[in-house]
Design a protein around this motif. Structure first.
Motif, PDB file in Angstrom:
ATOM      1  N   GLY A  73       0.511   4.289  -2.930  1.00  0.00           N
ATOM      2  CA  GLY A  73      -0.061   2.759  -3.362  1.00  0.00           C
ATOM      3  C   GLY A  73       0.761   1.670  -3.000  1.00  0.00           C
ATOM      4  N   SER A  74       0.405   0.681  -3.237  1.00  0.00           N
ATOM      5  CA  SER A  74       1.117  -0.752  -2.788  1.00  0.00           C
ATOM      6  C   SER A  74       2.273  -1.027  -3.257  1.00  0.00           C
ATOM      7  N   LYS A  75       2.609  -0.158  -4.692  1.00  0.00           N
ATOM      8  CA  LYS A  75       4.005  -0.365  -5.161  1.00  0.00           C
ATOM      9  C   LYS A  75       4.981   0.619  -4.887  1.00  0.00           C
ATOM     10  N   GLY A  76       4.575   1.546  -3.931  1.00  0.00           N
ATOM     11  CA  GLY A  76       5.356   2.696  -3.434  1.00  0.00           C
ATOM     12  C   GLY A  76       5.647   2.435  -1.709  1.00  0.00           C
ATOM     13  N   LYS A  77       6.198   3.367  -1.245  1.00  0.00           N
ATOM     14  CA  LYS A  77       6.567   3.159   0.185  1.00  0.00           C
ATOM     15  C   LYS A  77       6.434   4.511   0.814  1.00  0.00           C
TER      16      LYS A  77
END
Length: 241
Positions: A73-77
């Motif tokens: 998700g957007s909080k990961g990479k």
């Protein structure tokens, strides 16, 4: 295996540059559409969760990276690394056509010398890439180096079925039909002959888990898919590495 007078790294790079535009189509055809499910299972095995940072080595056209991106998700990479520029071009085009997945990044690099500090990622994956490395053990050690203690290194690749009868039919299909399909759809029979030859020379899943352990990973295991045609190999970096 004949590399036409070139070293393996150069031959592999040129081969995948040549088939990049048809690579995803051929994967779907060869796997009868099962490759998507296999990647999802591998994402589960690496333990990907929202907010995690995952490295996808030998990312190719980015299909594995994209599957990882859906999970972190957007909080990961997710960082996808490959040394074939043509494959990366396809990956970046796919990413550009996908609604807001800005947490995925593709970069060119060498799996033999990963350009990251020790203990950089929560998990590391490699899909259909280990058999292309010029030095298998060095590549695995590099992946073990950059994953954090307690994190997993996961490979998804061709394996060796063992069921009598089935394995003979499988290798006949791989040797005769796959290069023909490559000639018809990708205009590159030699590239798909290489896929057969590299899969034939690649260690069986039972041996590969031992190699993972030799390279410093623990709790190694393999999970057979499609009767052992494909396998997921899993190893965990010790917490006191």
């Amino acid at each position: 295996m004949d590399f036409s007078g070139k070293d393996k790294a150069t031959y592999v790079q040129e081969t995948f540059n040549a088939i990049a535009g048809h690579y995803d189509l051929m994967n779907s055809l060869m796997s009868l559409g099962m490759d998507k499910r296999w990647r999802r299972l591998a994402v589960q095995q690496v333990g990907a969760k929202p907010g995690m940072s995952i490295l996808d080595v030998c990312c190719g056209t980015g299909q594995f990276s994209m599957e990882l991106g859906k999970t972190v998700g957007s909080k990961g990479k997710v960082t996808g690394l490959d040394f074939s520029q043509k494959m990366l071009d396809v990956a970046r085009q796919t990413l550009a056509e996908t609604p807001d997945m800005h947490w995925i990044e593709f970069m060119q690099g060498d799996a033999m010398e990963l350009p990251f500090p020790d203990n950089s990622f929560d998990g590391v994956t490699v899909g259909w890439g280990l058999r292309n490395l010029p030095d298998l053990r060095k590549g695995i050690r590099e992946m073990a180096r950059v994953v954090k203690p307690g994190g997993k290194v996961v490979s998804l690749d061709m394996a060796k079925p063992s069921f009598p009868g089935f394995k003979q039919v499988y290798w006949l299909y791989f040797e005769k039909l796959i290069p023909l399909m490559g000639q018809i759809w990708a205009k590159k029979a030699s590239a798909y002959q290489y896929l057969h030859d590299s899969a034939l020379e690649f260690p069986a899943q039972q041996e590969l888990v031992k190699i993972f352990a030799e390279c410093g990973l623990e709790n190694t295991k393999y999970i057979n898919l499609a009767g052992g045609v494909v396998a997921i190999i899993v190893g965990t970096k010790p917490k006191f590495y």
